[in-house]
Scaffold this motif. Structure first.
Motif, PDB file in Angstrom:
ATOM      1  N   ASN A 282       0.859  -1.183   0.000  1.00  0.00           N
ATOM      2  CA  ASN A 282       0.000   0.000   0.000  1.00  0.00           C
ATOM      3  C   ASN A 282       0.897   1.236   0.000  1.00  0.00           C
ATOM      4  O   ASN A 282       1.583   1.518   0.988  1.00  0.00           O
ATOM      5  N   ALA A 283       0.907   1.959  -1.117  1.00  0.00           N
ATOM      6  CA  ALA A 283       1.815   3.096  -1.270  1.00  0.00           C
ATOM      7  C   ALA A 283       1.590   4.157  -0.199  1.00  0.00           C
ATOM      8  O   ALA A 283       2.537   4.701   0.367  1.00  0.00           O
ATOM      9  N   ALA A 284       0.320   4.472   0.090  1.00  0.00           N
ATOM     10  CA  ALA A 284       0.020   5.518   1.075  1.00  0.00           C
ATOM     11  C   ALA A 284       0.538   5.139   2.460  1.00  0.00           C
ATOM     12  O   ALA A 284       1.044   5.988   3.197  1.00  0.00           O
ATOM     13  N   ARG A 285       0.393   3.856   2.838  1.00  0.00           N
ATOM     14  CA  ARG A 285       0.883   3.440   4.149  1.00  0.00           C
ATOM     15  C   ARG A 285       2.413   3.461   4.202  1.00  0.00           C
ATOM     16  O   ARG A 285       2.997   3.869   5.202  1.00  0.00           O
ATOM     17  N   LEU A 286       3.061   3.030   3.119  1.00  0.00           N
ATOM     18  CA  LEU A 286       4.519   3.061   3.083  1.00  0.00           C
ATOM     19  C   LEU A 286       5.034   4.493   3.188  1.00  0.00           C
ATOM     20  O   LEU A 286       6.065   4.741   3.829  1.00  0.00           O
TER      21      LEU A 286
ATOM     22  N   ASP B 127      17.824   6.376   8.161  1.00  0.00           N
ATOM     23  CA  ASP B 127      17.799   6.063   6.734  1.00  0.00           C
ATOM     24  C   ASP B 127      16.782   4.957   6.458  1.00  0.00           C
ATOM     25  O   ASP B 127      16.880   3.862   7.009  1.00  0.00           O
ATOM     26  N   PRO B 128      15.785   5.216   5.582  1.00  0.00           N
ATOM     27  CA  PRO B 128      14.784   4.195   5.287  1.00  0.00           C
ATOM     28  C   PRO B 128      15.200   3.279   4.133  1.00  0.00           C
ATOM     29  O   PRO B 128      15.858   3.724   3.189  1.00  0.00           O
ATOM     30  N   VAL B 129      14.808   2.021   4.230  1.00  0.00           N
ATOM     31  CA  VAL B 129      14.976   1.048   3.155  1.00  0.00           C
ATOM     32  C   VAL B 129      13.675   0.260   3.050  1.00  0.00           C
ATOM     33  O   VAL B 129      13.181  -0.253   4.052  1.00  0.00           O
ATOM     34  N   ILE B 130      13.102   0.184   1.851  1.00  0.00           N
ATOM     35  CA  ILE B 130      11.913  -0.638   1.650  1.00  0.00           C
ATOM     36  C   ILE B 130      12.357  -2.078   1.400  1.00  0.00           C
ATOM     37  O   ILE B 130      13.180  -2.329   0.518  1.00  0.00           O
TER      38      ILE B 130
ATOM     39  N   ASP C 136       7.052  -5.245 -10.636  1.00  0.00           N
ATOM     40  CA  ASP C 136       6.044  -4.184 -10.543  1.00  0.00           C
ATOM     41  C   ASP C 136       6.047  -3.563  -9.148  1.00  0.00           C
ATOM     42  O   ASP C 136       5.936  -2.336  -8.998  1.00  0.00           O
ATOM     43  N   TYR C 137       6.153  -4.405  -8.127  1.00  0.00           N
ATOM     44  CA  TYR C 137       6.203  -3.909  -6.747  1.00  0.00           C
ATOM     45  C   TYR C 137       7.500  -3.121  -6.522  1.00  0.00           C
ATOM     46  O   TYR C 137       7.505  -2.087  -5.833  1.00  0.00           O
ATOM     47  N   LEU C 138       8.588  -3.609  -7.103  1.00  0.00           N
ATOM     48  CA  LEU C 138       9.882  -2.940  -6.946  1.00  0.00           C
ATOM     49  C   LEU C 138       9.832  -1.530  -7.533  1.00  0.00           C
ATOM     50  O   LEU C 138      10.259  -0.560  -6.889  1.00  0.00           O
ATOM     51  N   GLN C 139       9.293  -1.392  -8.720  1.00  0.00           N
ATOM     52  CA  GLN C 139       9.212  -0.082  -9.368  1.00  0.00           C
ATOM     53  C   GLN C 139       8.266   0.853  -8.618  1.00  0.00           C
ATOM     54  O   GLN C 139       8.548   2.050  -8.485  1.00  0.00           O
ATOM     55  N   ALA C 140       7.160   0.314  -8.131  1.00  0.00           N
ATOM     56  CA  ALA C 140       6.208   1.138  -7.373  1.00  0.00           C
ATOM     57  C   ALA C 140       6.849   1.667  -6.091  1.00  0.00           C
ATOM     58  O   ALA C 140       6.655   2.832  -5.716  1.00  0.00           O
ATOM     59  N   ALA C 141       7.630   0.837  -5.424  1.00  0.00           N
ATOM     60  CA  ALA C 141       8.287   1.259  -4.177  1.00  0.00           C
ATOM     61  C   ALA C 141       9.375   2.285  -4.455  1.00  0.00           C
ATOM     62  O   ALA C 141       9.531   3.262  -3.704  1.00  0.00           O
ATOM     63  N   GLN C 142      10.137   2.103  -5.520  1.00  0.00           N
ATOM     64  CA  GLN C 142      11.212   3.043  -5.846  1.00  0.00           C
ATOM     65  C   GLN C 142      10.673   4.433  -6.158  1.00  0.00           C
ATOM     66  O   GLN C 142      11.373   5.430  -5.968  1.00  0.00           O
ATOM     67  N   GLY C 143       9.417   4.514  -6.625  1.00  0.00           N
ATOM     68  CA  GLY C 143       8.838   5.809  -6.958  1.00  0.00           C
ATOM     69  C   GLY C 143       8.286   6.578  -5.777  1.00  0.00           C
ATOM     70  O   GLY C 143       7.802   7.703  -5.936  1.00  0.00           O
TER      71      GLY C 143
ATOM     72  N   LEU D 235       0.285  14.122  -5.631  1.00  0.00           N
ATOM     73  CA  LEU D 235      -0.158  15.390  -5.048  1.00  0.00           C
ATOM     74  C   LEU D 235      -1.312  15.157  -4.094  1.00  0.00           C
ATOM     75  O   LEU D 235      -1.361  15.757  -3.010  1.00  0.00           O
ATOM     76  N   GLU D 236      -2.240  14.286  -4.458  1.00  0.00           N
ATOM     77  CA  GLU D 236      -3.384  14.018  -3.593  1.00  0.00           C
ATOM     78  C   GLU D 236      -2.936  13.340  -2.303  1.00  0.00           C
ATOM     79  O   GLU D 236      -3.430  13.675  -1.221  1.00  0.00           O
ATOM     80  N   ARG D 237      -1.995  12.418  -2.381  1.00  0.00           N
ATOM     81  CA  ARG D 237      -1.504  11.757  -1.162  1.00  0.00           C
ATOM     82  C   ARG D 237      -0.710  12.742  -0.309  1.00  0.00           C
ATOM     83  O   ARG D 237      -0.770  12.698   0.924  1.00  0.00           O
ATOM     84  N   TRP D 238       0.043  13.646  -0.940  1.00  0.00           N
ATOM     85  CA  TRP D 238       0.748  14.690  -0.176  1.00  0.00           C
ATOM     86  C   TRP D 238      -0.246  15.543   0.587  1.00  0.00           C
ATOM     87  O   TRP D 238      -0.043  15.848   1.759  1.00  0.00           O
TER      88      TRP D 238
END
Length: 335
Positions: A114-118, A131-134, A147-154, A302-305
């Motif tokens: 979940n991107a918002a929770r991360l 220092d954070p690491v996913i 797909d999960y890797l790219q989503a987390a890196q963004g 922007l909406e999550r920010w």
């Protein structure tokens, strides 16, 4: 072993007064309601606590000075970093872990992602100076782990992301850069994402010493709480890891700086807005909304920010009252 292998640095040494030379530095390994355990060169001990000392004021990972003969805790040293969160309805922040170098934010390659929770965890780590690491677990069970890797890196600029199978020795190799001698990492994430499994692998625990692990519900990837308290464990690489109970919800508070780092692309555009207090919602001359319209900024970001910034503002207490007699007031209670 030396104190340095426990994470002791010049930062802590400089805090020792001349009359404290006989006191022994130890590190808090477990905090319970009425007792605390610590580790040091003499091994693991249960500390004796002075009257009126509250265990809730201490975090796993804290450095304390202890009387070697009586095991009496004398004082806590200033923290280098502190992870804390404000729980709903609580007056004070809940301490999660102290003196953490790297925060492993653990999620799995399934419905738990979940991107918002991360982003909430990232804001917490940024604010604390850790220092954070996913860490993406269960990558071996996902159809498209990339797909999960790219989503987390963004989620944040220059954010390290590691995908792995927490049951394998390869997991230790992948995370070794952050787990060297004297380094401290902490594990956070929802229940069922594999934190306890990862801890057992990193610490190379014997079967009779392993942290309990549990399964997840297949329909929503939700897990059960198998870790019930925070604790400090030695790693096979010479570092230390702090395990934490799974957190289903994480309310943000007092993390404005951390949110600024998290959404750095928005933070950098904001000074170009026509109005200094621009909310990036409706004002004319908004550089942030212009970037969205030009396709240079993801509107979902922007909406999550906006949601995270609003929640942080509402949950962060403010100081009010006359000078010299100021008090902290919850914003929500002033409405």
């Amino acid at each position: 072993m030396s104190l340095e292998t426990f994470g002791w640095t010049e930062f802590f040494e400089e805090q020792r007064a001349a009359d404290e030379a006989a006191l022994v530095p130890m590190r808090i390994a477990a905090v319970h309601r009425s007792r605390m355990n610590a580790v040091g060169l003499s091994g693991s001990v249960r500390l004796e606590l002075p009257l009126h000392v509250k265990t809730m004021d201490f975090a796993v990972g804290d450095w304390v000075l202890v009387d070697a003969d009586t095991r009496m805790l004398r004082r806590r040293l200033e923290r280098k970093t502190l992870l804390q969160r404000r729980t709903e309805g609580a007056r004070f922040q809940q301490l999660i872990a102290a003196n953490v170098d790297t925060l492993f934010i653990v999620t799995s390659c399934n419905a738990d992602f979940n991107a918002a929770r991360l982003e909430r965890y990232l804001a917490l780590a940024n604010e604390a100076g850790t220092d954070p690491v996913i860490v993406l677990t269960k990558a071996d069970k996902a159809d498209s782990p990339q797909d999960y890797l790219q989503a987390a890196q963004g989620l944040q600029r220059d954010l390290p992301v590691v995908s792995l199978n927490g049951l394998t020795a390869e997991a230790r190799l992948l995370l070794a850069p952050w787990c060297g001698a004297g380094q401290t990492v902490a594990l956070v994430g929802s229940s069922g994402v594999g934190k306890s499994t990862l801890l057992n692998t990193l610490a190379e625990k014997a079967s009779d010493e392993e942290q309990l692990t549990g399964g997840i519900r297949e329909d929503d990837a939700k897990g059960r709480h198998t870790t019930t308290s925070r604790s400090l464990h030695g790693l096979a690489t010479g570092g230390w890891v702090i395990d934490t109970p799974g957190m289903r919800t994480l309310h943000v508070s007092d993390v404005a700086g951390g949110i600024g780092v998290l959404f750095e692309e928005i933070t950098e555009l904001a000074p170009q807005c026509r109005f200094r207090d621009c909310t990036h919602a409706h004002e004319p001359g908004c550089a942030v909304r212009a970037a969205v319209e030009a396709g240079k900024l993801d509107p979902e970001r922007l909406e999550r920010w906006r949601k995270l910034a609003d929640e942080n503002r509402d949950n962060t207490p403010v100081m009010t009252g006359p000078r010299g007699n100021r008090v902290v007031v919850d914003r929500n209670k002033r409405r």
